[in-house]
Design an enzyme around this catalytic site. Structure first.
Site, PDB file in Angstrom:
ATOM      1  CB  VAL A   1      -0.957   0.036   1.213  1.00  0.00           C
ATOM      2  CG1 VAL A   1      -2.007  -1.047   1.114  1.00  0.00           C
ATOM      3  CG2 VAL A   1      -0.173  -0.072   2.515  1.00  0.00           C
ATOM      4  CD  GLU A   2       3.894   2.495   3.765  1.00  0.00           C
ATOM      5  OE1 GLU A   2       4.664   3.440   3.912  1.00  0.00           O
ATOM      6  OE2 GLU A   2       3.734   1.598   4.637  1.00  0.00           O
TER       7      GLU A   2
END
Lengths: 338, 104
Positions: free
Chosen positions: A127-128
């Site tokens: 998610v980064e």
């Protein structure tokens, strides 16, 4: 040295007799590990890596995307939770990088002890930056400019980039991200006019009735402690379990790290979940017993209803503004090694 | 014979217990005081809490693992050192608190 002694003496007059005045003063040096001493070469290399979007899977996200100097070293996007790779929303609010050099636990849940251990996590997180290190390391090793810089910064590497050297370089830069001189620092060094009377009254409440300094203690306005401040009631799930996810220790149920308050005005929204929009709301929650008073499992004993009035909360938030210093001098790179 | 053996074992246990020392560690100003100790296997460590707030000493050392749980102000908690080695004890609330233990 004489200046520090004098400042401590002056401060001792201003503060209560039983308080250690020197604890509010900036430490003489930034802590750094023996096996990764800061050098200009390491810092410069780390800065380039920190701002380089090629460290993400689609060349669009850098460390700075979620921890940017122009937004208090947190997310440029003011959303409550971090927005990363292809717009994916992460589970938590981006923590500030400012003064992380002074912390001995990293991330909201403290799962990393050092900046070196922390640095690689967001690169791989889906998610980064969503970039597997098994892909990134060969990619960096094909960039001759980086090979040269790694060789200069870490001669033993011989220009061969490994995940260990990558982490060390990024951590070296992050250790330079420290707070600048704020009005509070001038006040604490003896300039009684550096903070307004209202801010001074706020400081009295901060370390008195409101009990803020029980946790937001010392130069960094954090003692590094972990607490459940009652943002949620009932049974907690998933990432809301906080440090309990690191190990299911009873004391760690729903607890998160006490953040620094340095430059706090620059990094809204607040708390690990970004659910608090203002310092007024944050002060009310921490000073008046939590968002939820009842049915909070493992709520910190420090979170109690101190019956802070609106006027008192206003004084405390005025004081918090006095913790804001000018942005640190930093040339944000726009050209990167090829 | 059985009774004699039991008596001997009990005497031995009592003798060992009598030799075990209790080491007092204070938790004061968010630090362990002292910050390092040398103990013998079988010794006990008693944690005082002189701070006005709670602490929670623990170690994840495999041989000597313990967790005192929340310890309120002005209370004591005692643990026994089980095996030789060096290990660290921390506070679960205040990770800046660190106690280095050498067990011989």
């Amino acid at each position: 040295m004489i200046k520090i002694l004098l400042a401590t003496l002056l401060l001792g007059v201003a503060l209560q007799a039983n308080e250690d005045a020197s604890k509010w003063l900036r430490p003489a040096e930034v802590p750094q590990p023996k096996n990764n001493k800061m050098t200009p070469e390491r810092i410069e290399l780390g800065k380039l890596l920190y701002f380089d979007t090629r460290l993400s899977a689609n060349d669009t996200i850098s460390c700075a995307t979620c921890h940017h100097p122009l937004s208090g070293w947190t997310d440029l996007n003011p959303a409550p939770k971090a927005v990363g790779f292809e717009g994916r929303v992460g589970p938590r609010n981006s923590p500030v990088v400012l003064n992380t050099a002074y912390q001995n636990r990293q991330f909201w849940d403290g799962r990393a002890r050092t900046l070196e251990q922390q640095a690689l996590g967001p690169i791989e997180a889906d998610v980064e930056m969503n970039m597997p290190l098994t892909t990134l390391i060969p990619k960096l090793n094909k960039i001759k400019g980086y090979q040269k810089l790694f060789k200069k910064a870490y001669p033993k590497s011989k220009g061969i980039i490994t995940k260990e050297y990558l982490a060390k370089a990024i951590a070296s830069f992050e250790r330079t991200v420290v707070s600048t001189i704020a009005p509070f620092d001038k006040y604490i060094m003896g300039d009684s006019n550096a903070m307004s009377k209202k801010a001074q009254a706020g400081f009295e409440l901060f370390r008195g009735k409101a009990l803020c300094s029980t946790c937001h203690d010392g130069f960094n306005f954090s003692d590094g402690s972990f607490h459940n401040i009652g943002l949620n009631d009932g049974e907690l799930k998933g990432k809301e379990l906080g440090r309990y996810n690191v190990k299911a220790r009873a004391a760690w149920y729903g607890v998160f790290k006490t953040p620094t308050l340095r430059d706090i005005v620059k990094s809204a929204p607040y708390m690990h979940d970004g659910s608090v929009k203002s310092l007024t709301e944050a002060t009310h929650i921490c000073g008046n017993g939590g968002r939820f008073i009842h049915n909070v499992k493992n709520k910190s004993t420090f979170i109690m209803d101190n019956e802070l009035s609106r006027s008192e909360i206003s004084k405390i938030t005025t004081f918090l503004h006095a913790l804001e210093g000018p942005n640190m001098k930093l040339h944000i790179p726009t050209k990167f090694p090829q | 014979m059985n009774t004699l053996l039991k008596t001997l074992l009990l005497s031995l246990t009592l003798a060992l217990s009598a030799n075990a020392a209790d080491h007092i560690i204070d938790q004061k100003g968010k630090t362990f005081v002292p910050s390092s100790i040398t103990v013998k296997v079988g010794d006990t460590i008693t944690f005082k809490n002189s701070d006005a707030f709670a602490h929670n000493a623990y170690t994840d050392d495999e041989a000597n693992e313990f967790d005192t749980g929340m310890q309120s102000s002005s209370t004591n908690k005692t643990v026994t050192v089980k095996e030789a080695g060096t290990f660290s004890i921390e506070c679960a609330i205040h990770p800046n608190m660190l106690l280095e233990v050498t067990a011989e």
